[in-house]
Design a protein around this motif. Sequence first.
Motif, PDB file in Angstrom:
ATOM      1  N   TYR A 193      -6.419   0.651  -2.813  1.00  0.00           N
ATOM      2  CA  TYR A 193      -7.812   1.074  -2.963  1.00  0.00           C
ATOM      3  C   TYR A 193      -8.693  -0.154  -2.931  1.00  0.00           C
ATOM      4  O   TYR A 193      -8.342  -1.192  -3.493  1.00  0.00           O
ATOM      5  CB  TYR A 193      -8.018   1.786  -4.306  1.00  0.00           C
ATOM      6  N   ALA A 240       1.614  11.235   1.145  1.00  0.00           N
ATOM      7  CA  ALA A 240       0.296  11.810   0.870  1.00  0.00           C
ATOM      8  C   ALA A 240       0.384  13.294   0.537  1.00  0.00           C
ATOM      9  O   ALA A 240      -0.395  13.817  -0.262  1.00  0.00           O
ATOM     10  CB  ALA A 240      -0.619  11.603   2.073  1.00  0.00           C
ATOM     11  N   LYS A 266      -2.538  16.763   4.789  1.00  0.00           N
ATOM     12  CA  LYS A 266      -3.142  15.432   4.796  1.00  0.00           C
ATOM     13  C   LYS A 266      -3.247  14.926   6.225  1.00  0.00           C
ATOM     14  O   LYS A 266      -2.434  15.275   7.094  1.00  0.00           O
ATOM     15  CB  LYS A 266      -2.306  14.446   3.975  1.00  0.00           C
ATOM     16  N   VAL A 277      -6.177   9.502   5.015  1.00  0.00           N
ATOM     17  CA  VAL A 277      -5.492   8.312   4.503  1.00  0.00           C
ATOM     18  C   VAL A 277      -5.508   7.304   5.642  1.00  0.00           C
ATOM     19  O   VAL A 277      -5.233   7.650   6.790  1.00  0.00           O
ATOM     20  CB  VAL A 277      -4.048   8.651   4.077  1.00  0.00           C
ATOM     21  N   CYS A 296      -0.294   2.758  -2.972  1.00  0.00           N
ATOM     22  CA  CYS A 296      -1.612   3.214  -2.531  1.00  0.00           C
ATOM     23  C   CYS A 296      -2.604   2.080  -2.760  1.00  0.00           C
ATOM     24  O   CYS A 296      -2.708   1.550  -3.855  1.00  0.00           O
ATOM     25  CB  CYS A 296      -2.050   4.437  -3.347  1.00  0.00           C
ATOM     26  N   VAL A 304     -12.174   8.145   3.178  1.00  0.00           N
ATOM     27  CA  VAL A 304     -10.822   7.593   3.011  1.00  0.00           C
ATOM     28  C   VAL A 304     -10.401   7.741   1.557  1.00  0.00           C
ATOM     29  O   VAL A 304     -11.065   7.253   0.660  1.00  0.00           O
ATOM     30  CB  VAL A 304     -10.790   6.110   3.414  1.00  0.00           C
ATOM     31  N   GLU A 305      -9.285   8.443   1.336  1.00  0.00           N
ATOM     32  CA  GLU A 305      -8.794   8.632  -0.034  1.00  0.00           C
ATOM     33  C   GLU A 305      -8.067   7.387  -0.519  1.00  0.00           C
ATOM     34  O   GLU A 305      -8.317   6.892  -1.605  1.00  0.00           O
ATOM     35  CB  GLU A 305      -7.844   9.837  -0.089  1.00  0.00           C
ATOM     36  N   TRP A 306      -7.155   6.884   0.274  1.00  0.00           N
ATOM     37  CA  TRP A 306      -6.462   5.640  -0.029  1.00  0.00           C
ATOM     38  C   TRP A 306      -5.902   5.073   1.255  1.00  0.00           C
ATOM     39  O   TRP A 306      -5.949   5.702   2.300  1.00  0.00           O
ATOM     40  CB  TRP A 306      -5.364   5.837  -1.082  1.00  0.00           C
ATOM     41  N   SER A 307      -5.388   3.848   1.167  1.00  0.00           N
ATOM     42  CA  SER A 307      -4.861   3.171   2.347  1.00  0.00           C
ATOM     43  C   SER A 307      -3.409   2.804   2.106  1.00  0.00           C
ATOM     44  O   SER A 307      -2.993   2.586   0.966  1.00  0.00           O
ATOM     45  CB  SER A 307      -5.678   1.910   2.637  1.00  0.00           C
ATOM     46  N   ILE A 356      -3.520  11.325   8.421  1.00  0.00           N
ATOM     47  CA  ILE A 356      -3.360   9.873   8.396  1.00  0.00           C
ATOM     48  C   ILE A 356      -3.969   9.320   9.687  1.00  0.00           C
ATOM     49  O   ILE A 356      -3.706   9.849  10.773  1.00  0.00           O
ATOM     50  CB  ILE A 356      -1.876   9.469   8.324  1.00  0.00           C
TER      51      ILE A 356
END
Lengths: 174, 478
Positions: free
Chosen positions: B309, B297, B5, B62, B307, B140-143, B7
């Motif tokens: 979104y 992640a 992953k 991320v 997470c 971006v998968e998630w924040s 970041i």
Amino acid sequence: MTSRERNLLIGVVAVIILGLGYNFLFGVFAPAPTSTSINRGQEVLVDYDGAIHLLRSAGNITARNAVIAEKLKILQAMFGSKTAPDLGAIKLLQETEKIAAECSLSVEQKNIIRYSDSLIGVSFEGKTNSESLLKFIQRTTESRFGIKVSRLQLHALPDQKVLNYQIIVSGLLL
Amino acid sequence: MAKTKIIVELGRNILQAVEVANRNSGIEMIRYTILNIPPEGLSSEWVKKIWEQEHFSRNRIVFLLPPALVNIKTVVLPVLPPAQLEAAIRVELSNSARGEIISIIGYRLQNNMYHVKVALVKDDLLRENLYFFEEAGLKVEWSGVRARGIENFINFNQDFFDEPDEDIAYLDITEEQTEFGVFKGDEILYRRNFTPGGSDLSEVSDSDYNLDSAIIADFLEEFRLSTASFRADFSSSIISNKLWVFGHVERLSDLIPKLVSELDYKAFIPNKSKLIGVLTEKSTPQLAPLIGLALEATDFLQRDQGCIYSEEQKQTLAKNKILLNLAKFIIIGAAVLAGLILGLQAGFEKKAKQDAWLAGQASKIINLQNLEQATTKNSEQIKELESWLSDRDRELEFLLVLQNHLPTGTKITDLVIDNGSIKDLAGTTPSVSLLLEKFKQVKELQDLRLKGTITNGPDGEIFHLEGTIAFDKNTNKK
């Protein structure tokens, strides 16, 4: 309902529906029982499993057939043949005469009776003692031919100490 | 297979990114980058160029939210199951958090109530950042939030630094602000943001250190306020005087220890971590939040919440989930259908083979069937003949039994037997009734019955009997 329970229910319902669907499809489209025919036009209806079973039992079938045929042959030898009824009658007469002679049965009259195509008889009449008569009847039962007493008529003559008898011994024609 | 992953954090003046992999041998830092944003400003083309230059292996990232985007609130609620807790939070904040994404980042039980830490992020601002990354070719998968990353980093490295089992305090100095926080295990006990941040402190650090400067005074005052506030809320909590320091502190490595010592704390700026691979050394405090998020992640740390979104991301995720389920259903259905079709096809092929085989075996089968029929017929014939012969000694048995069971003084004068049937058995006897009584006791004679009348004669009563010979074929077989 939790997600696990929901998934389980969906799975069970899906399996049931698929099973019913498969059975339905199989019932509609499944191959019919197999039949086979040979050139002579003789049709033999047999399915695959039946054929396998039959072929596996071939040895047993053949052996059993041989045993039964042998046994029947032995039995049939005790009787006359429909194709030669006269010969059968003669043999019956000869056998009963032989037995009568062995048992000292006094015979005044003899007769051959044709009951039907498959049954013949020999009739003896005369006067004798009970001992000879019983011996005759016993020897009849022990004969190598398939004969038996079908009719017995006795009348005692106490003054002469003899029995007036009429006896019919019958045999089959095969 | 290792899970990798990336970041990314976008600061006011800095872009930093880490690429971390979760391998069997451990968590590995594959690469990291800390770059100043060019004077002409941040652009997606620049990010795209940097991405290629730094050879990051993936385009899915991320996003570590900058502090300016995140507002963390504490909501106190009764103890509820997780799903109901989330719904209650949304109801509680529905008016005050319009247009904001609500995400629970942690909760703890205190005095039979849940103290829930909620991150509020403005959806439109988040979307702006997401679109920016999309233009740079990144998805971006998630924040996630910094506090979460720091918490994960400290928990991961606790035994590495031989940390006692106490509540842990930290300072997170970002460009714009400073955060003082205390947590225990997975629970964030206390957080407070204040200014000045790292940019302001760097100005002081570059010039001569001066405790009287306004910036320093502000910093110490806010820091004092934060610690006092914490002690007021958590009087029973024990924290060591070791204060973890994170953030943009490379230029503050001399200043910060002096500042925190004013409040009897000892600053600890980590310069290493348990990660294998590339060493982060002096960049460790700056990268710690990113590393902490990377631990989640890459599934090294399993956590249910945290997470964040955007609304658009949530809709996309929901749609993807439906499509995935539909695809699974279609694949399973296709597999089942294929199985059914193949099964039926196999059935037809099997039948065709069986038919062909049967045709070849027809003559053998017919012969065997004929043989079976012949055997059956012969067996029946044998039964008939044996049955005909079985009663050959019937008359003899009868005569012998009769002879043995005649009462004294009985004479038989006439006897007619025809095919097992006694047509006439005549004679004289002293008593016909006695005779009949005696016959009834003998199995072979019990079917005899009186025919006509009994008359008296010179030698006794004259009788005529008729009946059948009760002959049991089975017991008389020789």
